[in-house]
Design an enzyme around this catalytic site. Structure first.
Site, PDB file in Angstrom:
ATOM      1  N   ARG A 129      11.555  -6.725   5.810  1.00 16.83           N
ATOM      2  CA  ARG A 129      11.620  -5.317   6.206  1.00 16.83           C
ATOM      3  C   ARG A 129      12.092  -5.169   7.647  1.00 16.83           C
ATOM      4  NH1 ARG A 129       6.265  -1.787   5.829  1.00 16.83           N
ATOM      5  NH2 ARG A 129       5.726  -3.010   7.665  1.00 16.83           N
TER       6      ARG A 129
ATOM      7  N   ARG B 235     -10.533   0.524   7.824  1.00 14.67           N
ATOM      8  CA  ARG B 235     -10.255  -0.901   8.050  1.00 14.67           C
ATOM      9  C   ARG B 235     -11.383  -1.596   8.790  1.00 14.67           C
ATOM     10  NH1 ARG B 235      -3.923  -1.600   8.987  1.00 14.67           N
ATOM     11  NH2 ARG B 235      -3.487   0.412   8.113  1.00 14.67           N
TER      12      ARG B 235
ATOM     13  N   LYS C 256       0.830  -1.205   0.000  1.00 18.23           N
ATOM     14  CA  LYS C 256       0.000   0.000   0.000  1.00 18.23           C
ATOM     15  C   LYS C 256       0.870   1.262   0.000  1.00 18.23           C
ATOM     16  CE  LYS C 256      -2.159  -1.035   3.906  1.00 18.23           C
ATOM     17  NZ  LYS C 256      -1.558  -2.340   4.225  1.00 18.23           N
TER      18      LYS C 256
ATOM     19  N   ARG D 233      -1.756  -9.073  12.714  1.00 17.99           N
ATOM     20  CA  ARG D 233      -2.207  -8.027  11.779  1.00 17.99           C
ATOM     21  C   ARG D 233      -2.934  -8.660  10.587  1.00 17.99           C
ATOM     22  NH1 ARG D 233       3.504  -5.704  10.993  1.00 17.99           N
ATOM     23  NH2 ARG D 233       2.667  -4.476   9.262  1.00 17.99           N
TER      24      ARG D 233
ATOM     25  N   ARG E 171      10.570  -1.669  12.200  1.00 23.34           N
ATOM     26  CA  ARG E 171       9.251  -1.251  12.673  1.00 23.34           C
ATOM     27  C   ARG E 171       8.851  -2.137  13.837  1.00 23.34           C
ATOM     28  NH1 ARG E 171       4.520  -0.035   8.307  1.00 23.34           N
ATOM     29  NH2 ARG E 171       3.268  -1.239   9.770  1.00 23.34           N
TER      30      ARG E 171
HETATM   31  P1  AP5 Z   1       4.663  -1.630   2.038  1.00 21.31           P
HETATM   32  O1  AP5 Z   1       4.543  -0.816   0.806  1.00 21.31           O
HETATM   33  O2  AP5 Z   1       5.164  -0.981   3.259  1.00 21.31           O
HETATM   34  O3  AP5 Z   1       3.270  -2.363   2.323  1.00 21.31           O
HETATM   35  P2  AP5 Z   1       2.038  -1.881   3.196  1.00 21.31           P
HETATM   36  O4  AP5 Z   1       0.844  -2.549   2.615  1.00 21.31           O
HETATM   37  O5  AP5 Z   1       2.027  -0.398   3.298  1.00 21.31           O
HETATM   38  O6  AP5 Z   1       2.396  -2.575   4.578  1.00 21.31           O
HETATM   39  P3  AP5 Z   1       2.286  -2.020   6.072  1.00 21.31           P
HETATM   40  O7  AP5 Z   1       3.099  -2.898   6.912  1.00 21.31           O
HETATM   41  O8  AP5 Z   1       2.521  -0.548   6.130  1.00 21.31           O
HETATM   42  O9  AP5 Z   1       0.737  -2.300   6.317  1.00 21.31           O
HETATM   43  P4  AP5 Z   1      -0.065  -2.285   7.644  1.00 21.31           P
HETATM   44  O10 AP5 Z   1      -1.463  -2.156   7.191  1.00 21.31           O
HETATM   45  O11 AP5 Z   1       0.218  -3.439   8.516  1.00 21.31           O
HETATM   46  O12 AP5 Z   1       0.517  -1.032   8.444  1.00 21.31           O
HETATM   47  P5  AP5 Z   1       0.046   0.478   8.635  1.00 21.31           P
HETATM   48  O13 AP5 Z   1       1.230   1.294   8.746  1.00 21.31           O
HETATM   49  O14 AP5 Z   1      -0.978   0.843   7.642  1.00 21.31           O
HETATM   50  O15 AP5 Z   1       5.545  -2.908   1.699  1.00 21.31           O
HETATM   51  C1  AP5 Z   1       5.901  -3.831   2.707  1.00 21.31           C
HETATM   52  C2  AP5 Z   1       7.297  -4.417   2.439  1.00 21.31           C
HETATM   53  O16 AP5 Z   1       7.250  -5.174   1.231  1.00 21.31           O
HETATM   54  C3  AP5 Z   1       8.368  -3.356   2.234  1.00 21.31           C
HETATM   55  O17 AP5 Z   1       9.590  -3.824   2.716  1.00 21.31           O
HETATM   56  C4  AP5 Z   1       8.409  -3.200   0.716  1.00 21.31           C
HETATM   57  O18 AP5 Z   1       9.656  -2.754   0.268  1.00 21.31           O
HETATM   58  C5  AP5 Z   1       8.102  -4.606   0.254  1.00 21.31           C
HETATM   59  N1  AP5 Z   1       7.386  -4.655  -1.029  1.00 21.31           N
HETATM   60  C6  AP5 Z   1       6.401  -3.812  -1.454  1.00 21.31           C
HETATM   61  N2  AP5 Z   1       5.975  -4.176  -2.677  1.00 21.31           N
HETATM   62  C7  AP5 Z   1       6.673  -5.279  -3.023  1.00 21.31           C
HETATM   63  C8  AP5 Z   1       6.683  -6.120  -4.180  1.00 21.31           C
HETATM   64  N3  AP5 Z   1       5.844  -5.908  -5.226  1.00 21.31           N
HETATM   65  N4  AP5 Z   1       7.526  -7.175  -4.192  1.00 21.31           N
HETATM   66  C9  AP5 Z   1       8.352  -7.418  -3.135  1.00 21.31           C
HETATM   67  N5  AP5 Z   1       8.415  -6.648  -2.033  1.00 21.31           N
HETATM   68  C10 AP5 Z   1       7.573  -5.594  -1.965  1.00 21.31           C
HETATM   69  O19 AP5 Z   1      -0.651   0.401  10.072  1.00 21.31           O
HETATM   70  C11 AP5 Z   1       0.136   0.130  11.204  1.00 21.31           C
HETATM   71  C12 AP5 Z   1      -0.713   0.117  12.451  1.00 21.31           C
HETATM   72  O20 AP5 Z   1      -1.313   1.402  12.643  1.00 21.31           O
HETATM   73  C13 AP5 Z   1      -1.902  -0.854  12.454  1.00 21.31           C
HETATM   74  O21 AP5 Z   1      -1.511  -2.158  12.816  1.00 21.31           O
HETATM   75  C14 AP5 Z   1      -2.803  -0.213  13.500  1.00 21.31           C
HETATM   76  O22 AP5 Z   1      -2.310  -0.433  14.799  1.00 21.31           O
HETATM   77  C15 AP5 Z   1      -2.628   1.275  13.175  1.00 21.31           C
HETATM   78  N6  AP5 Z   1      -3.593   1.715  12.173  1.00 21.31           N
HETATM   79  C16 AP5 Z   1      -3.325   2.199  10.925  1.00 21.31           C
HETATM   80  N7  AP5 Z   1      -4.457   2.496  10.273  1.00 21.31           N
HETATM   81  C17 AP5 Z   1      -5.479   2.214  11.139  1.00 21.31           C
HETATM   82  C18 AP5 Z   1      -6.885   2.286  11.033  1.00 21.31           C
HETATM   83  N8  AP5 Z   1      -7.490   2.724   9.908  1.00 21.31           N
HETATM   84  N9  AP5 Z   1      -7.612   1.903  12.105  1.00 21.31           N
HETATM   85  C19 AP5 Z   1      -7.041   1.474  13.252  1.00 21.31           C
HETATM   86  N10 AP5 Z   1      -5.699   1.352  13.408  1.00 21.31           N
HETATM   87  C20 AP5 Z   1      -4.930   1.724  12.347  1.00 21.31           C
HETATM   88 MG    MG Z   2       2.177   1.000   4.879  1.00 21.83          MG
END
Ligand code: AP5
Ligand code: MG
Length: 190
Positions: free
Chosen positions: A125, A86, A11, A142, A131
């Site tokens: 990562r 979400r 994402k 998650r 992280r």
């Molecule tokens: P990346 O691009 O970072 O993927 P991502 O989908 O953004 O993954 P996240 O870990 O950020 O998702 P998440 O939903 O768990 O965390 P968020 O920060 O939103 O890519 C991931 C890895 O893969 C990287 O190393 C990248 O280089 C690699 N990669 C990417 N594309 C690739 C490809 N095509 N091939 C190979 N490798 C690839 O949320 C974190 C926390 O915040 C949540 O757990 C929760 O506690 C809170 N939170 C956030 N939003 C909410 C909400 N709406 N409601 C409640 N709590 C929330």
């Molecule tokens: Mg992200």
């Protein structure tokens, strides 16, 4: 636009590229929470209690933050939300925010990838990024929450006919091409 997908689906990676290409601001709720954790703000201290365990930050806290963020100048002409909504309660909140301003969503992109690939990426990562939620137990939690709660969100947008699914497996550039083509197609259908 929204970009929805399980943890590690790309994402953040793709949102940054779409933002650069289309000139729309990318807003990641996870990034906002992490910036607040880093800055030790009241919001950050609250959010951290949940994030470290891979739990969702409560809807009341998250909704208020998103409502305020979407009212900032750079989001008035359009936005790309990464990681929100979400939960179905968050879908309702976003509906209310947008309806009050007579705005609506154009496209909801869902990035797909299987759990084995996602765990592999996030453990990768963990080595360079550090992280606090990238360890195997928390990653699996998650993923479970995504399946239990966020897939219902995806279903709602599918019912509304604005969902576009994109295969998130493959080289990042290949996925970016798919995403940009999917957005073009969705816009053309409008
Ligand atoms: P990346 O691009 O970072 O993927 P991502 O989908 O953004 O993954 P996240 O870990 O950020 O998702 P998440 O939903 O768990 O965390 P968020 O920060 O939103 O890519 C991931 C890895 O893969 C990287 O190393 C990248 O280089 C690699 N990669 C990417 N594309 C690739 C490809 N095509 N091939 C190979 N490798 C690839 O949320 C974190 C926390 O915040 C949540 O757990 C929760 O506690 C809170 N939170 C956030 N939003 C909410 C909400 N709406 N409601 C409640 N709590 C929330
Ligand atoms: Mg992200």
């Amino acid at each position: 636009m929204l970009i929805i997908g399980p943890p590690g689906s790309g994402k953040g990676t793709q949102a940054e590229r779409i933002s650069a290409r289309l000139g729309v601001v990318a807003i990641s709720t996870g990034d906002i929470f992490r910036a607040n954790v880093k800055g030790e703000t009241a919001l950050g201290l609250e959010a951290r209690k949940y994030m470290d365990n891979g739990d969702f930050v409560p809807d009341s806290v998250t909704n208020k933050m998103v409502r305020e963020r979407l009212q900032q100048q750079d989001a008035l002409e359009g936005f790309l939300l990464d990681g929100y909504p979400r939960t179905t309660a968050q879908v309702q909140e976003l509906d209310d925010i947008l309806a009050a301003e007579d705005r609506k969503l154009d496209v909801v992109l869902q990035l797909t990838a299987d759990d084995a690939e996602l765990v592999k990426r996030l453990l990768g990562r963990a080595k360079d990024d550090g992280r606090s939620d990238d360890n195997e137990t928390v990653i699996r939690h998650r993923l479970d929450l995504y399946h239990e709660q966020t897939e219902a969100v995806v279903g709602k947008y599918a019912d509304r006919g604005i969902l576009t699914q994109v295969d998130g497996i493959g080289a990042m550039d290949v996925v970016t091409d798919r995403v940009l083509r999917a957005i073009e197609k969705a816009r053309a259908a409008y």
